[in-house]
Design a protein around this motif. Structure first.
Motif, PDB file in Angstrom:
ATOM      1  N   VAL A  20      49.560  28.703  33.681  1.00 46.88           N
ATOM      2  CA  VAL A  20      48.151  28.582  33.320  1.00 46.88           C
ATOM      3  C   VAL A  20      48.066  28.578  31.799  1.00 46.88           C
ATOM      4  CG1 VAL A  20      45.843  29.580  33.503  1.00 46.88           C
ATOM      5  CG2 VAL A  20      47.453  29.770  35.425  1.00 46.88           C
ATOM      6  N   ILE A  21      47.522  27.512  31.239  1.00 53.07           N
ATOM      7  CA  ILE A  21      47.428  27.350  29.787  1.00 53.07           C
ATOM      8  C   ILE A  21      46.031  27.740  29.345  1.00 53.07           C
ATOM      9  CG2 ILE A  21      47.632  25.742  27.871  1.00 53.07           C
ATOM     10  CD1 ILE A  21      49.391  23.972  29.692  1.00 53.07           C
ATOM     11  N   GLY A  22      45.927  28.866  28.662  1.00 50.01           N
ATOM     12  CA  GLY A  22      44.641  29.364  28.191  1.00 50.01           C
ATOM     13  C   GLY A  22      44.263  30.652  28.882  1.00 50.01           C
ATOM     14  N   ALA A  23      44.088  31.738  28.094  1.00 47.49           N
ATOM     15  CA  ALA A  23      43.844  33.063  28.661  1.00 47.49           C
ATOM     16  C   ALA A  23      42.419  33.535  28.436  1.00 47.49           C
ATOM     17  CB  ALA A  23      44.838  34.076  28.087  1.00 47.49           C
ATOM     18  N   GLY A  24      41.460  32.586  28.460  1.00 43.53           N
ATOM     19  CA  GLY A  24      40.063  32.979  28.512  1.00 43.53           C
ATOM     20  C   GLY A  24      39.716  33.442  29.922  1.00 43.53           C
ATOM     21  N   PRO A  25      38.444  33.702  30.213  1.00 46.85           N
ATOM     22  CA  PRO A  25      38.072  34.176  31.548  1.00 46.85           C
ATOM     23  C   PRO A  25      38.522  33.257  32.678  1.00 46.85           C
ATOM     24  CG  PRO A  25      36.272  34.540  30.036  1.00 46.85           C
ATOM     25  CD  PRO A  25      37.291  33.744  29.276  1.00 46.85           C
ATOM     26  N   ALA A  26      38.383  31.942  32.512  1.00 48.55           N
ATOM     27  CA  ALA A  26      38.797  31.020  33.573  1.00 48.55           C
ATOM     28  C   ALA A  26      40.298  31.095  33.812  1.00 48.55           C
ATOM     29  CB  ALA A  26      38.376  29.594  33.233  1.00 48.55           C
ATOM     30  N   GLY A  27      41.089  31.029  32.735  1.00 51.65           N
ATOM     31  CA  GLY A  27      42.535  31.027  32.892  1.00 51.65           C
ATOM     32  C   GLY A  27      43.086  32.342  33.401  1.00 51.65           C
ATOM     33  N   SER A  28      42.664  33.459  32.824  1.00 52.12           N
ATOM     34  CA  SER A  28      43.219  34.747  33.230  1.00 52.12           C
ATOM     35  C   SER A  28      42.836  35.091  34.657  1.00 52.12           C
ATOM     36  CB  SER A  28      42.773  35.856  32.273  1.00 52.12           C
ATOM     37  OG  SER A  28      41.371  35.954  32.212  1.00 52.12           O
ATOM     38  N   MET A  29      41.605  34.738  35.074  1.00 46.48           N
ATOM     39  CA  MET A  29      41.192  35.071  36.437  1.00 46.48           C
ATOM     40  C   MET A  29      41.791  34.117  37.471  1.00 46.48           C
ATOM     41  SD  MET A  29      39.531  37.883  36.552  1.00 46.48           S
ATOM     42  CE  MET A  29      40.976  38.315  35.533  1.00 46.48           C
ATOM     43  N   ALA A  30      41.997  32.850  37.110  1.00 38.59           N
ATOM     44  CA  ALA A  30      42.701  31.950  38.032  1.00 38.59           C
ATOM     45  C   ALA A  30      44.134  32.413  38.222  1.00 38.59           C
ATOM     46  CB  ALA A  30      42.664  30.519  37.496  1.00 38.59           C
ATOM     47  N   ALA A  31      44.777  32.825  37.123  1.00 34.17           N
ATOM     48  CA  ALA A  31      46.147  33.343  37.212  1.00 34.17           C
ATOM     49  C   ALA A  31      46.186  34.592  38.088  1.00 34.17           C
ATOM     50  CB  ALA A  31      46.667  33.656  35.813  1.00 34.17           C
ATOM     51  N   ARG A  32      45.229  35.486  37.900  1.00 34.14           N
ATOM     52  CA  ARG A  32      45.192  36.730  38.691  1.00 34.14           C
ATOM     53  C   ARG A  32      44.998  36.442  40.171  1.00 34.14           C
ATOM     54  NH1 ARG A  32      40.929  40.163  40.517  1.00 34.14           N
ATOM     55  NH2 ARG A  32      41.550  42.365  40.659  1.00 34.14           N
ATOM     56  N   GLU A  33      44.050  35.574  40.492  1.00 36.89           N
ATOM     57  CA  GLU A  33      43.773  35.299  41.905  1.00 36.89           C
ATOM     58  C   GLU A  33      44.969  34.618  42.569  1.00 36.89           C
ATOM     59  OE1 GLU A  33      41.109  36.500  43.573  1.00 36.89           O
ATOM     60  OE2 GLU A  33      40.916  37.517  41.645  1.00 36.89           O
ATOM     61  N   ALA A  34      45.646  33.712  41.835  1.00 43.09           N
ATOM     62  CA  ALA A  34      46.840  33.073  42.405  1.00 43.09           C
ATOM     63  C   ALA A  34      47.953  34.091  42.614  1.00 43.09           C
ATOM     64  CB  ALA A  34      47.308  31.943  41.487  1.00 43.09           C
ATOM     65  N   ALA A  35      48.145  35.005  41.653  1.00 41.71           N
ATOM     66  CA  ALA A  35      49.181  36.029  41.787  1.00 41.71           C
ATOM     67  C   ALA A  35      48.877  36.967  42.950  1.00 41.71           C
ATOM     68  CB  ALA A  35      49.300  36.820  40.482  1.00 41.71           C
ATOM     69  N   ARG A  36      47.628  37.290  43.152  1.00 46.95           N
ATOM     70  CA  ARG A  36      47.262  38.167  44.267  1.00 46.95           C
ATOM     71  C   ARG A  36      47.557  37.509  45.613  1.00 46.95           C
ATOM     72  NH1 ARG A  36      41.242  39.951  43.693  1.00 46.95           N
ATOM     73  NH2 ARG A  36      41.806  41.298  45.431  1.00 46.95           N
ATOM     74  N   ARG A  37      47.663  36.183  45.603  1.00 49.02           N
ATOM     75  CA  ARG A  37      47.984  35.457  46.835  1.00 49.02           C
ATOM     76  C   ARG A  37      49.473  35.105  46.913  1.00 49.02           C
ATOM     77  NH1 ARG A  37      42.831  34.682  45.355  1.00 49.02           N
ATOM     78  NH2 ARG A  37      41.239  34.444  46.991  1.00 49.02           N
ATOM     79  N   GLY A  38      50.287  35.733  46.058  1.00 52.74           N
ATOM     80  CA  GLY A  38      51.734  35.607  46.185  1.00 52.74           C
ATOM     81  C   GLY A  38      52.419  34.645  45.242  1.00 52.74           C
ATOM     82  N   ALA A  39      51.686  33.975  44.368  1.00 55.13           N
ATOM     83  CA  ALA A  39      52.301  33.010  43.457  1.00 55.13           C
ATOM     84  C   ALA A  39      52.914  33.710  42.243  1.00 55.13           C
ATOM     85  CB  ALA A  39      51.265  31.983  42.997  1.00 55.13           C
ATOM     86  N   ARG A  40      54.029  33.153  41.729  1.00 52.57           N
ATOM     87  CA  ARG A  40      54.612  33.609  40.471  1.00 52.57           C
ATOM     88  C   ARG A  40      53.964  32.810  39.349  1.00 52.57           C
ATOM     89  NH1 ARG A  40      59.281  32.662  38.975  1.00 52.57           N
ATOM     90  NH2 ARG A  40      59.630  34.575  37.790  1.00 52.57           N
ATOM     91  N   VAL A  41      53.210  33.522  38.495  1.00 54.72           N
ATOM     92  CA  VAL A  41      52.337  32.849  37.540  1.00 54.72           C
ATOM     93  C   VAL A  41      52.667  33.287  36.115  1.00 54.72           C
ATOM     94  CG1 VAL A  41      49.942  32.386  36.882  1.00 54.72           C
ATOM     95  CG2 VAL A  41      50.509  32.839  39.283  1.00 54.72           C
ATOM     96  N   LEU A  42      52.751  32.299  35.219  1.00 56.74           N
ATOM     97  CA  LEU A  42      52.874  32.547  33.788  1.00 56.74           C
ATOM     98  C   LEU A  42      51.569  32.135  33.112  1.00 56.74           C
ATOM     99  CD1 LEU A  42      54.563  33.245  31.239  1.00 56.74           C
ATOM    100  CD2 LEU A  42      55.240  30.824  31.181  1.00 56.74           C
TER     101      LEU A  42
END
Length: 389
Positions: A20-42
């Motif tokens: 996920v490129i960009g750690a604003g609200p959209a990027g950080s929360m998309a990364a979090r939700e994907a990780a909570r569903r089992g994805a390995r996210v950078l």
């Protein structure tokens, strides 16, 4: 902030389910939700945190509901968020006080850092101070080139999410997606004022409108002022100083002056109103401001970013497990249903704010019948449509 970070060398030693490129609200929360569903996210960002951000300090009731849905309501406890109750809309010396319940004003520097921390606690690896550029598409992954101050590396991701906002042109430099910027797009500008004049009371957004653009002022919980503006490029070419133009807008609108506003260190954005040629390509999703932006108001941009993140977080693990071209269509349809239809209201409002005479007429009516603004407030706070199953 308790979030730990990962180094560039460690990041390069893995194939990631998602970058996920960009750690604003959209990027950080998309990364979090994907990780909570089992994805390995950078999660990657070119900035170091905490950092201030132009505008974006207002959360509507819809945005707060999005945080509640993601289990992050505790971020808005009283020591961080200033509740909002009203809007004071001013133009040409006229003013209307409108009810705007359920929202909040919050420091974007603090909020963004807290959302990154929440993502890291969910299992996301965070790499700050690194520029990401989209690379070549392979059979099972996309390449992302990462460059820090001292090193660079190519990494592979099964899905890339571009959430770098308005100014991150490098992230999509090699993609087939072309940004379309409106010819009359205003420039965003913002600054934090440490000494707030007493007239700018907490709990109210003060918005001044003139022919040069519009300026919003709201008090943070620590009594500083968050000042955000959308300014005409023609006005900036004449003065060359964001603070000078913003002060002139407040003066023309009849709002109290803010001493020293012209001399403060303003930060600006590229043209605000834009839309990319598409919001998805093979193994690539665009979210948040990168997926299209219309001059927002009263927290609409933040609410859209959070809703976008929730939806993308559900889709990313599917794409990482098995990419199917139907996912491109699915994201395009979801984005249109959740975001683009709401942006139509932002476009209509932006068009009206370009006509100060019309705004003055509206203020005259609303000053006597503020209840007429209720449909707009209801629309702002309305939750998004359910996602397609």
């Amino acid at each position: 902030m308790s979030a730990a970070t990962i180094g560039l060398t460690d990041a390069a030693n893995s194939i990631w389910d998602a970058v996920v490129i960009g750690a604003g609200p959209a990027g950080s929360m998309a990364a979090r939700e994907a990780a909570r569903r089992g994805a390995r996210v950078l999660l990657v960002d070119r900035a170091t945190f905490p950092r201030d951000k132009v505008c974006g300090g207002c959360l509507s009731r819809r945005g707060i509901r999005a945080l509640e849905r993601m289990g992050l309501a505790s971020l808005l406890e009283a020591r961080h968020a200033q509740p909002l109750r009203r809007m004071a809309l001013a133009a040409g010396g006229r003013r209307a006080n409108l009810g705007l319940p359920g929202g909040a004003v919050i420091s974007r520097g603090w909020l963004d850092a807290a959302l990154i921390d929440a993502a890291v606690r969910a299992g996301v690896a965070f790499l700050p101070d690194s520029v990401a550029t989209l690379g070549a598409l392979g059979r099972s992954a996309r390449t992302v080139h990462l460059q820090s101050r001292s090193a660079d590396a190519d990494i592979a991701a099964r899905v890339v999410v571009a959430a770098g906002g308005l100014g991150d042109r490098r992230a999509l430099r090699h993609s087939e997606i072309v940004p379309n910027i409106a010819a009359d797009a205003r420039v965003g500008a913002g600054v934090i004022v440490n000494n707030a004049p007493p007239e700018y009371k907490p709990g109210t957004i003060f918005m001044g409108v003139s022919s040069d653009g519009y300026v919003g002022v709201a008090q943070l919980v620590d009594q500083r002022l968050d000042v955000g503006a959308a300014l005409n490029t023609s006005a900036l070419k004449g003065d060359g100083n964001m603070g000078t133009v913003a002060a002139r807008v407040l003066r023309s609108a009849g709002l109290p002056p803010i001493p020293g506003l012209e001399q403060l260190p303003w930060r600006g954005t590229p043209g605000l109103t834009r839309r990319p040629s598409r919001v998805a390509a093979k193994r690539l999703l665009l979210i948040g401001d990168a997926a299209g932006y219309v001059e927002p108001f009263t927290g609409e941009g933040m609410a859209c970013a959070l809703d976008c993140a929730w939806a993308a977080g559900e889709l990313i693990p599917q794409g990482a497990a098995r990419w199917d071209d139907r996912l491109e269509r699915a994201w395009t349809d979801q984005h249109r249903r959740m975001i683009r239809q709401r942006q139509a209201l932002c476009r209509a409002t932006s068009a009206m704010l370009r006509r100060p005479g019309l705004v003055q007429m509206a203020i005259g009516v609303l000053a006597f019948a503020p209840v007429l603004a209720s449909p707009l407030v209801h629309w702002i706070n309305r939750p998004p449509r359910p996602l397609a199953s």
